[in-house]
Design an enzyme around this catalytic site. Structure first.
Site, PDB file in Angstrom:
ATOM      1  N   SER A 141       1.372  -1.151   0.170  1.00 32.33           N
ATOM      2  CA  SER A 141      -0.212  -0.221  -0.169  1.00 32.33           C
ATOM      3  C   SER A 141       0.779   1.141  -0.032  1.00 32.33           C
ATOM      4  O   SER A 141       1.766   1.515  -0.806  1.00 32.33           O
ATOM      5  CB  SER A 141      -1.153   0.193   1.726  1.00 32.33           C
ATOM      6  OG  SER A 141      -2.016   1.111   1.229  1.00 32.33           O
ATOM      7  N   ALA A 182     -10.996   8.969   7.753  1.00 30.66           N
ATOM      8  CA  ALA A 182     -10.262  10.904   7.310  1.00 30.66           C
ATOM      9  C   ALA A 182      -9.620   9.933   6.270  1.00 30.66           C
ATOM     10  O   ALA A 182      -9.217  10.759   5.837  1.00 30.66           O
ATOM     11  CB  ALA A 182     -10.124  11.049   9.052  1.00 30.66           C
ATOM     12  N   ARG A 216      -4.524   6.824  21.903  1.00 27.43           N
ATOM     13  CA  ARG A 216      -4.716   5.308  21.757  1.00 27.43           C
ATOM     14  C   ARG A 216      -3.611   3.842  20.991  1.00 27.43           C
ATOM     15  O   ARG A 216      -2.444   4.585  20.673  1.00 27.43           O
ATOM     16  CB  ARG A 216      -5.852   4.695  20.299  1.00 27.43           C
ATOM     17  CG  ARG A 216      -5.533   5.280  19.321  1.00 27.43           C
ATOM     18  CD  ARG A 216      -6.984   4.853  17.923  1.00 27.43           C
ATOM     19  NE  ARG A 216      -6.325   3.757  17.386  1.00 27.43           N
ATOM     20  CZ  ARG A 216      -5.339   3.337  16.540  1.00 27.43           C
ATOM     21  NH1 ARG A 216      -5.041   4.906  15.433  1.00 27.43           N
ATOM     22  NH2 ARG A 216      -5.382   2.137  15.920  1.00 27.43           N
ATOM     23  N   GLY A 246      -1.855   0.363  15.386  1.00 26.04           N
ATOM     24  CA  GLY A 246      -2.457  -0.871  15.401  1.00 26.04           C
ATOM     25  C   GLY A 246      -0.954  -1.300  14.257  1.00 26.04           C
ATOM     26  O   GLY A 246      -0.075  -2.993  13.409  1.00 26.04           O
TER      27      GLY A 246
HETATM   28  C1  16G Z   1      -4.016   0.089   8.553  1.00 26.27           C
HETATM   29  C2  16G Z   1      -5.258  -0.554   8.373  1.00 26.27           C
HETATM   30  C3  16G Z   1      -5.819   1.550   7.585  1.00 26.27           C
HETATM   31  C4  16G Z   1      -5.846   2.212   9.744  1.00 26.27           C
HETATM   32  C5  16G Z   1      -4.554   2.432  10.412  1.00 26.27           C
HETATM   33  C6  16G Z   1      -4.622   2.577  11.260  1.00 26.27           C
HETATM   34  C7  16G Z   1      -6.958  -1.254   6.699  1.00 26.27           C
HETATM   35  C8  16G Z   1      -7.145  -1.720   5.272  1.00 26.27           C
HETATM   36  N1  16G Z   1      -5.616  -1.133   7.190  1.00 26.27           N
HETATM   37  O1  16G Z   1      -3.345   0.576   7.329  1.00 26.27           O
HETATM   38  O2  16G Z   1      -7.584   1.672   7.898  1.00 26.27           O
HETATM   39  O3  16G Z   1      -6.093   3.365   9.297  1.00 26.27           O
HETATM   40  O4  16G Z   1      -4.185   1.118  10.041  1.00 26.27           O
HETATM   41  O5  16G Z   1      -2.868   2.969  11.632  1.00 26.27           O
HETATM   42  O6  16G Z   1      -7.407  -2.138   8.021  1.00 26.27           O
HETATM   43  P1  16G Z   1      -2.673   2.745  13.796  1.00 26.27           P
HETATM   44  O7  16G Z   1      -2.804   2.029  14.386  1.00 26.27           O
HETATM   45  O8  16G Z   1      -1.144   2.296  12.984  1.00 26.27           O
HETATM   46  O9  16G Z   1      -2.980   4.271  13.296  1.00 26.27           O
HETATM   47 MG    MG Z   2      -4.041   0.886   0.851  1.00 27.25          MG
END
Ligand code: 16G
Ligand code: MG
Length: 550
Positions: A68, A377, A504, A507
Site C-alpha cells: 500500500s 479520515a 490509542r 496497530g
Molecule cells: C491500517 C488500516 C487502516 C488504519 C491504519 C491505522 C486496513 C486495510 N488498514 O493501515 O484502516 O487507518 O492501519 O494505523 O485496515 P495505526 O493503527 O497505526 O494508527
Molecule cells: Mg492502500
C-alpha cells in the site's frame, strides 16, 4: 506414509526457508514488512489461500501482493474472501501461525487448520493473484504461485491490478457474473457505463463552476497506470492529467495520499495552480483524498470525512426525492473531524456510528444499515447496500403510478449502486462517485470544501515502554488504562473550546497516537502536547515527553 500433497507442500517450503530470527504477523492489512524477508511468507500464504478455497467448497480466493502506502522497499500480502471482503479473523490467526511455523512444525500447523476447519483435501481450489508495481512483487508472485501449485490449487495471475480491482474480480467470479465481469475491461465498463448514464441524467446545466479537469497524483503506483486505462473508457468526460505516474519517481516517495495528508502539502513534482482540483491515490489505489491550493496559497485538504459527507448527503437527497425509506448511516472512526460529524447529523440528518480504527471494523458496522457509507479520515471508504435495496429501487423505477421525479431519483440511485465498488474502498470508483455528485451540484472544489470547515487538529506520537498498557473503550474514544489517564484528558479538554482528544495504541507502529482538536490551531497543538505529556507520565514514556508549543 505422508499424503502426496503434504510431501509436496513441505518440499516447497524447504526451498523458501523461514529464518528463526524473523517473525511475522497478519495485521489489519495483511502481512507487511521489508520485501527481502517475505519469500517464505508468500509461499505459505499460497498454501493458506488453497486451504481457504477448499474450506469454502472451491470458491475463489484472492491474494494481493502490495504494501500500500509503505516505501518501495517494503512489500506485503493480503487475502481476499469470496465476496471480496477481507480475510476472516480466525483465518488471520492461521495465517500468522503458518507464516511463523518452523519447518519441522509446518506439517502439524497445516494438519491443525485442516482438522479445525474440517477441510476436504480432495476438494478443488482456485486463487486469483494480483500485484502492485513494486519491483519485488514480481518474484514474490512467483513464490506465491509455487505455494498454490504445491497443494494442486488452480490460479489466475492477473499481474498488475489495484487492490480494489482484485477484490472486484473475486466477487464477480464467485457470483457468476451477477456483480459484473471478472475482467479488467469488465471493471472499467461497469463503472464507466454507470458514470456516463448518471452524467446524462444529472444533465449539469453548465451554469455552475464545476470543472471536469483533475490533476491526479498517482503515487508512482498501480493507480496511475489504471487511470490511464480508465480514461480510454471515459471518452473525454473527465480530463484527468496523471502526475507521479511511475515513469521517474519512486513509489510513495514524496507523493501519494498518505504523504499529502500527513505533510499537508502537494507532492513537489506537481505544478498545482490555485483552485485546481487535485486528487491523490495511495500505492495500491484503495485510498483517495482531494486537495487544492486556496486563496493566499493555503493548502486545503478534502479528506475521507469530506468525501463521506458528500456521498451520504447525495444519497439522502435521492432517497427523499424518490420517497424511499431506507436506513442510511455514516460510519466514522474517532479520527473523523468533529465538524464532519456535526454537519452529517445536524445538516444532513444522517445518523453516525463510530467504530475502532481499521477498515474491517467500519465495513462490518456499515453492514448493519441498508445503506452504509463508511470512510476513514485517511481516505479509505465505500458504500454498502444491503440485498434488500436493489429490489426496493427497482419497484419504484417500475411503478407507473409514481411521479417521473420519483422514478428518476430511484434510477439514479440504482446507477449509483453500479458505480460503487462495494467490496472495499476503491480510489477509482470513489473518484467517479465524487465527480458525479460535484457535476450534479455544479460545484467547484472550493464550494465543496465550504460545506463545513474542519476544526483545527493535531496528531502526535508518544513512545512508551509497552503500548499495550493503553486500553480503550467506546470505539477508542476513552481509555480504561492506565489509571487516571482518562480523567486527566477530560480535565485538559475542559479547558478549551470545541475540544476533543483521545489516545490509542497504534496497530501498525510501536507508538501511542494522540489526537486533539479545538477551535484554534494553537489550542489544538497545546491540547495534543499536554495530553501527550500525560501519556508519557502515566504510561512509562521512553525518551523525552512531547514539548509544548512555544
Ligand atoms: C491500517 C488500516 C487502516 C488504519 C491504519 C491505522 C486496513 C486495510 N488498514 O493501515 O484502516 O487507518 O492501519 O494505523 O485496515 P495505526 O493503527 O497505526 O494508527
Ligand atoms: Mg492502500
Amino acid at each position: 506414509m505422508a499424503s502426496s500433497w503434504l510431501t509436496s507442500a513441505l518440499s516447497g517450503a524447504s526451498r523458501h526457508p523461514k529464518r528463526p530470527e524473523h517473525s511475522y504477523s497478519y495485521g489489519t492489512a495483511g502481512f507487511r514488512t521489508k520485501a527481502d524477508i517475505l519469500e517464505p511468507v508468500l509461499y505459505r500464504v499460497g498454501l493458506l489461500a488453497v486451504l481457504r478455497s477448499k474450506a469454502v467448497k472451491g470458491s475463489t480466493i484472492g491474494v494481493m501482493i502490495t504494501a500500500s502506502h509503505n516505501p518501495e522497499a517494503d512489500n506485503g500480502v493480503k487475502v481476499v474472501e469470496p465476496m471480496g471482503d477481507m480475510l476472516l479473523a480466525q483465518w488471520e490467526t492461521y495465517a500468522t501461525s503458518l507464516a511463523n511455523a518452523r519447518e519441522d512444525d509446518l506439517e502439524s500447523v497445516l494438519q491443525d487448520i485442516i482438522s479445525k476447519e474440517n477441510i476436504d483435501m480432495e476438494q478443488s481450489a482456485n486463487v486469483f493473484v494480483a500485484r502492485d508495481t513494486r519491483p519485488s512483487s514480481v518474484s514474490l508472485a512467483e513464490v506465491l504461485i509455487e505455494g498454490i501449485q504445491s497443494l494442486s490449487g488452480q490460479y489466475v495471475n492477473y499481474g498488475l491490478l489495484s487492490t480494489p480491482q482484485l477484490h472486484y474480480m473475486v466477487r464477480c467470479h464467485n457470483t457468476q457474473g451477477s456483480y459484473g465481469k471478472s475482467t479488467e475491461t469488465g471493471y472499467y465498463e461497469k463503472l464507466t457505463n454507470a458514470f456516463t448514464k448518471l452524467r446524462q441524467k444529472n444533465g449539469g446545466n453548465g451554469k455552475g463552476s464545476y470543472s471536469n479537469q483533475i490533476l491526479l497524483d498517482g503515487a508512482n503506483g498501480v493507480g496511475a497506470l489504471k487511470v490511464e486505462q480508465l480514461k480510454e473508457h471515459l471518452k473525454g468526460q473527465l480530463d484527468i492529467i496523471v502526475n507521479n505516474d511511475g515513469s521517474k519517481g519512486k513509489l510513495n516517495e514524496e507523493c501519494g495520499a498518505d504523504y499529502v495528508k500527513i505533510q499537508q502539502r502537494p507532492p513537489p513534482e506537481m505544478d498545482v495552480k490555485p483552485e485546481t482540483k487535485c486528487v491523490s491515490f495511495d500505492g495500491d489505489a484503495d485510498r483517495i483524498v482531494y486537495f487544492y491550493m486556496g486563496k493566499g496559497g493555503k493548502f486545503k485538504l478534502l479528506d475521507g470525512d469530506k468525501i463521506a459527507t458528500l456521498i451520504a448527503g447525495y444519497i439522502q437527497e435521492l432517497l427523499t426525492e424518490a420517497g424511499i425509506q431506507l436506513t442510511l448511516g455514516l460510519i466514522q472512526t474517532a479520527y473523523a473531524n468533529g465538524s464532519s460529524t456535526h454537519y452529517a447529523t445536524k445538516m444532513l440528518n444522517v445518523p453516525i456510528a463510530c467504530t475502532r480504527t481499521g477498515v474491517k471494523h467500519l465495513h462490518h458496522k456499515a453492514q448493519e444499515f441498508e445503506v452504509g457509507v463508511y470512510f476513514e479520515a485517511n481516505g479509505h471508504g465505500t458504500v454498502l447496500f444491503s440485498p434488500s435495496v436493489i429490489p426496493k429501487l427497482d419497484d419504484v423505477c417500475q411503478d407507473k403510478s409514481l411521479s417521473a421525479g420519483k422514478k428518476e431519483a430511484a434510477t439514479k440511485l440504482r446507477l449509483l449502486v453500479d458505480l460503487i465498488n462495494e467490496t472495499v474502498g476503491d480510489a477509482i470508483s470513489d473518484l467517479l462517485v465524487v465527480e458525479t455528485i460535484l457535476y450534479q451540484k455544479q460545484w467547484n472544489i472550493e464550494e465543496w470544501n465550504s460545506s463545513y470547515t474542519d476544526l483545527p487538529n493535531r496528531q502526535l506520537k508518544v513512545k512508551v515502554k509497552d503500548r499495550a498498557v493503553i486500553q480503550t473503550t467506546d470505539a477508542e474514544r476513552k481509555t480504561t488504562s492506565p489509571a487516571g489517564l482518562q480523567s486527566a484528558i477530560d480535565e485538559l479538554v475542559a479547558q478549551y473550546n470545541k475540544a476533543r482528544s483521545f489516545v490509542r495504541p497504534s496497530g501498525t507502529e510501536d507508538v501511542v497516537r494522540v489526537y486533539a482538536e479545538a477551535d484554534t490551531q494553537i489550542a489544538a497543538d497545546e491540547l495534543a502536547a499536554k495530553v501527550g505529556v500525560k501519556v508519557h507520565e502515566l504510561a512509562q514514556g521512553v525518551g523525552d515527553p512531547p514539548s509544548l508549543p512555544s
